[in-house]
Design a protein around this motif. Structure first.
Motif, mmCIF file in Angstrom:
data_model
loop_
_atom_site.group_PDB
_atom_site.id
_atom_site.type_symbol
_atom_site.label_atom_id
_atom_site.label_comp_id
_atom_site.label_asym_id
_atom_site.label_seq_id
_atom_site.Cartn_x
_atom_site.Cartn_y
_atom_site.Cartn_z
ATOM 1 N N PHE A 83 -8.554 4.200 -7.681
ATOM 2 C CA PHE A 83 -7.405 3.708 -8.460
ATOM 3 C C PHE A 83 -6.684 2.567 -7.753
ATOM 4 O O PHE A 83 -6.050 1.733 -8.394
ATOM 5 N N MET A 84 -6.792 2.490 -6.432
ATOM 6 C CA MET A 84 -6.181 1.383 -5.706
ATOM 7 C C MET A 84 -6.889 0.072 -6.063
ATOM 8 O O MET A 84 -6.248 -0.955 -6.296
ATOM 9 N N PHE B 273 0.673 16.603 -4.244
ATOM 10 C CA PHE B 273 0.602 15.136 -4.129
ATOM 11 C C PHE B 273 0.498 14.780 -2.653
ATOM 12 O O PHE B 273 1.364 15.164 -1.851
ATOM 13 N N PRO C 1 -0.787 10.984 -0.463
ATOM 14 C CA PRO C 1 -1.236 9.621 -0.757
ATOM 15 C C PRO C 1 -2.739 9.458 -0.556
ATOM 16 O O PRO C 1 -3.370 10.254 0.138
ATOM 17 N N SER C 2 -3.258 8.408 -1.151
ATOM 18 C CA SER C 2 -4.672 8.075 -1.054
ATOM 19 C C SER C 2 -5.128 8.110 0.402
ATOM 20 O O SER C 2 -4.472 7.545 1.278
ATOM 21 N N GLY D 253 0.778 -1.240 0.000
ATOM 22 C CA GLY D 253 0.000 0.000 0.000
ATOM 23 C C GLY D 253 0.804 1.282 0.000
ATOM 24 O O GLY D 253 0.269 2.341 -0.330
ATOM 25 N N LEU D 254 2.075 1.203 0.397
ATOM 26 C CA LEU D 254 2.921 2.405 0.433
ATOM 27 C C LEU D 254 4.326 2.024 -0.025
ATOM 28 O O LEU D 254 4.767 0.885 0.182
ATOM 29 N N THR D 255 5.040 2.995 -0.558
ATOM 30 C CA THR D 255 6.399 2.750 -1.059
ATOM 31 C C THR D 255 7.329 2.074 -0.043
ATOM 32 O O THR D 255 7.993 1.090 -0.379
ATOM 33 N N ASP E 88 -4.359 11.402 -6.978
ATOM 34 C CA ASP E 88 -4.470 10.923 -5.592
ATOM 35 C C ASP E 88 -5.228 11.944 -4.735
ATOM 36 O O ASP E 88 -5.833 11.591 -3.726
ATOM 37 N N TYR F 245 8.136 11.882 1.119
ATOM 38 C CA TYR F 245 8.714 10.537 0.950
ATOM 39 C C TYR F 245 8.662 10.191 -0.533
ATOM 40 O O TYR F 245 8.179 10.992 -1.341
ATOM 41 N N PRO G 71 7.115 8.838 -3.284
ATOM 42 C CA PRO G 71 6.236 9.306 -4.367
ATOM 43 C C PRO G 71 6.114 10.829 -4.424
ATOM 44 O O PRO G 71 6.022 11.408 -5.510
ATOM 45 N N ALA H 150 1.774 0.914 -4.412
ATOM 46 C CA ALA H 150 2.909 1.829 -4.259
ATOM 47 C C ALA H 150 3.387 2.331 -5.626
ATOM 48 O O ALA H 150 3.344 1.601 -6.617
ATOM 49 N N ALA H 151 3.862 3.590 -5.677
ATOM 50 C CA ALA H 151 4.008 4.250 -6.979
ATOM 51 C C ALA H 151 5.267 5.093 -7.149
ATOM 52 O O ALA H 151 5.342 5.922 -8.059
#
Ligand code: DHB
Length: 389
Positions: free
Chosen positions: A301-302, A221, A223-224, A100-102, A251, A169, A171, A124-125
């Motif tokens: 989008f997730m 930006f 995160p979701s 779910g996260l980088t 996001d 962080y 992304p 993660a993106a």
């Protein structure tokens, strides 16, 4: 002579029973997600999408039963890594997925490499994630894809002086860097680059600073799950009324939250790979089925990253006759997959194992009484701009 014949017969019999066992043994997919904590909505969306995919496509592939093992890492990298290790060693999963996260994906990459287990990144993106292990395949998106699209769109639409505000962080730093580079290429300017902490950010002091700088636009930006808080504070401060436009990666206007963010979001332009309003027959079917199975919840989008990730795993299983040849064969069968997703056409780049898809420019509009990101332009088949650096 007789004994040789017997030995051959025994070997053959053993092989048959082994392949019979192989077919009977379930293929396990470990799905590690933040089901609690700040990114819980990511976990909820992806789990729901994975279960929908299985309900629609069956739980048997190439003669093997598919078993989905869902685990909550709470968004903590050490937990993700420990859970991945347990799934590989104790449960003998054939695939690790989720992330779910980088930082959660990066913490797990060495486990994928050491155990030769395919690792399908559904959320993660940060651009560099796919380079952390040759066993990583990504079905989400990358921030440079969105940032480059916005960095081209904003200056052409009167936004020549922009401030960026990103989560501090991976992304966020990708979004900041690629947006700024693209703005400069287009003879436009980023006045200031502001970074907010990932955990429990207070946007107020940063937004005050933006107000003082009086840019044409603020590019965001987060995160979701964090978009609604930015939006609320942006509007409460009357920044839109002060003539500062709000733009960002998609996001920010996350379909998971958008409809509750209120009409202040009308007109916000973002770049992203998926909108629940994407006008294709396949997406309409996907959105309807997802809502039906989840009490009316709108997929974001997730969810699509999870749904497509399951598709990539299922097809790889078919092409390897149930995972024969192990993790390496599975990853090979994931490379180059091309198919229609609810987001549009998608392709797994065989060289980078990263996702290639359309980047859409979207504007928040009201449709049938609800707020949606309505697509108005597209950059087709965009590779990750981070990979050529
Ligand atoms: C990441 C997480 C998100 O929730 C998002 O929307 C984009 C990127 C990440 O940590 O990579």
């Amino acid at each position: 002579m007789k004994s040789r014949f017997l030995t051959r017969w025994m070997v053959l019999a053993l092989m048959c029973s082994a392949s019979g066992l192989w077919a009977q043994e379930a293929f396990k997919i470990g799905l590690i997600l933040p089901m609690t904590g700040q990114s819980a909505s990511t976990g909820k969306q992806i789990e729901a999408a994975a279960r929908l995919y299985m309900a629609q496509n069956g739980d048997k592939v190439a003669g093997r039963k598919i078993e989905l093992i869902v685990k909550d890492d709470g968004g903590v990298p050490d937990a993700t890594k420990r859970i991945a290790q347990e799934l590989v060693v104790n449960d003998k999963v054939g695939v690790l997925s989720g992330f779910g996260l980088t930082p959660l994906a990066l913490a797990t990459a060495p486990i994928a490499t050491q155990s030769k287990t395919p690792m399908v990144v559904m959320a993660a993106a940060t651009s560099s994630i796919t380079e952390a292990s040759p066993f990583i395949v990504r079905t989400s998106f990358t921030l440079p894809q969105c940032a480059v699209a916005m960095g081209d769109w904003a200056p052409k639409n009167g936004m020549k002086r922009v401030v960026t505000l990103v989560s501090d962080y991976g992304p966020g730093l990708d979004a900041e860097r690629y947006f700024k580079e693209r703005m400069q290429l287009n003879s436009a300017q980023v006045l200031e680059s502001l970074r907010v902490p990932l955990r429990n950010p207070d946007f107020a002091p940063f937004l005050q600073k933006v107000r003082d700088l009086k840019p044409d636009a603020l590019f965001v930006f987060v995160p979701s799950g964090a978009g609604a808080a930015v939006m609320k504070q942006f509007l409460e401060r009357g920044m839109d009324k002060a003539g500062i436009k709000l733009i960002g990666t998609g996001d920010l206007t996350d379909d998971d939250q958008l409809n509750d963010m209120g009409e202040g979001t009308l007109g916000v332009v973002t770049a992203h790979h998926y909108s629940a309003a994407h006008p294709s027959a396949l997406n309409k079917k996907f959105v309807e089925a997802f809502k039906k199975a989840n009490n009316g919840l709108r997929p974001n989008f997730m969810a699509v990253g999870g749904y497509d990730g399951m598709r990539v795993i299922y097809e790889a299983l078919k092409n390897t006759k149930g995972g024969q040849g192990g993790g390496e064969a599975m990853v090979a069968a994931m490379k180059g997959q091309i198919f229609e997703s609810p987001r549009g056409q998608i392709y797994i780049d065989a060289q980078t194992r990263d996702v290639v898809h359309n980047m859409y420019l979207r504007k928040v509009e009201k449709k049938d009484g609800q707020l949606y990101n309505v697509e108005f332009d597209v950059i087709k088949d965009m590779k990750d701009p981070g990979k050529s650096k």
